[in-house]
Scaffold this motif. Sequence first.
Motif, short mmCIF file in Angstrom:
data_model
loop_
_atom_site.label_atom_id
_atom_site.label_comp_id
_atom_site.label_asym_id
_atom_site.label_seq_id
_atom_site.Cartn_x
_atom_site.Cartn_y
_atom_site.Cartn_z
N ASP A 189 0.78 -1.30 -0.07
CA ASP A 189 -0.03 0.13 -0.17
C ASP A 189 0.71 1.32 -0.10
O ASP A 189 1.82 1.46 0.86
N TYR A 190 0.90 1.80 -0.92
CA TYR A 190 1.78 3.23 -1.28
C TYR A 190 1.17 4.58 -0.48
O TYR A 190 1.96 5.35 -0.17
N TYR A 191 0.00 4.42 0.02
CA TYR A 191 -0.47 5.68 0.72
C TYR A 191 0.41 6.07 1.90
O TYR A 191 0.64 7.19 2.02
N ARG A 192 0.28 5.11 2.85
CA ARG A 192 1.04 5.50 4.22
C ARG A 192 2.27 5.76 4.22
O ARG A 192 2.67 6.69 4.68
N ARG A 235 0.56 -2.96 -8.89
CA ARG A 235 -0.52 -2.33 -9.17
C ARG A 235 -1.63 -2.06 -7.97
O ARG A 235 -2.14 -1.04 -7.55
N SER A 236 -1.64 -3.35 -7.15
CA SER A 236 -3.00 -3.30 -6.25
C SER A 236 -2.60 -2.37 -4.99
O SER A 236 -3.24 -2.20 -3.98
N GLY A 237 -1.23 -2.01 -4.68
CA GLY A 237 -0.76 -0.96 -3.92
C GLY A 237 -1.41 0.38 -4.07
O GLY A 237 -1.19 1.22 -3.16
N TRP A 238 -1.72 0.80 -5.34
CA TRP A 238 -2.36 2.13 -5.53
C TRP A 238 -3.62 2.00 -5.17
O TRP A 238 -4.58 1.92 -5.98
N THR A 239 -3.99 2.37 -4.08
CA THR A 239 -5.28 2.39 -3.54
C THR A 239 -6.25 3.57 -3.69
O THR A 239 -5.59 4.77 -4.05
N GLY A 240 -7.40 3.59 -3.66
CA GLY A 240 -8.26 4.65 -3.72
C GLY A 240 -7.89 5.81 -2.79
O GLY A 240 -8.15 7.00 -2.99
N ALA A 241 -7.09 5.67 -1.62
CA ALA A 241 -6.76 6.58 -0.73
C ALA A 241 -5.95 7.61 -1.34
O ALA A 241 -5.67 8.93 -0.82
N LEU A 242 -5.17 7.28 -2.52
CA LEU A 242 -4.38 8.27 -3.28
C LEU A 242 -5.05 9.31 -3.98
O LEU A 242 -4.49 10.18 -4.61
N ASP A 243 -6.39 8.85 -4.13
CA ASP A 243 -6.98 9.58 -5.31
C ASP A 243 -7.17 11.22 -4.94
O ASP A 243 -7.03 12.04 -5.83
#
Length: 185
Positions: free
Chosen positions: A82-85, A112-120
């Motif tokens: 997960d890239y967001y945190r 690709r699965s690490g780019w979650t909606g939290a980054l939007d």
Amino acid sequence: PAQEDQSVVLLVDNSYSMQYADLFEEARQEVLRRIDAGGPNDEFAVIAFSNQARQLTELTTDRSLLRGTVQSALEISNRPTDYYRPLRLAEEVLQDARQSNRSIVLISDFQRSGWTGALDNWKLSPDIEFVPVKLAEGEPGNAYLEAVELRQQRAGNVVGVRLDARVSAHGENAERPNTASFLLD
């Protein structure tokens, strides 16, 4: 012209997918190369991440501390990406930077699965340079277990356990046969 002193946060992907081939060792070597290439006033911080982010060092110019931490405390995990945190944490760390030239170096296989909606809805501060370092060639692949079923059967003091699961994949891994091993201690 002389290179401007900089503050750099090195984000190192230590998620499960980095166990593939020599990716994690490549990541470790990339971190060490960047630390060694820094100028005497450049400061670095190291953050290891999967779906959790763990800051291993504060911003420091102490190359010996940085190298030692990378070699002893930077370890692989069995967690997803997960890239967001880590990106949020890196930006927070750079708020205390001594240098005005600031950057985040993200070293990963870029699942690709690490780019979650939290980054939007999140944007990196415009005065921070983002430097992606992709370690895997081609499209990253994922192999995973699905349809896992665990059954136990007791006969006196003996418990028999049966585990059934299907190995599935997408990306590059879908082209190759996949196997999984199960270790019971």
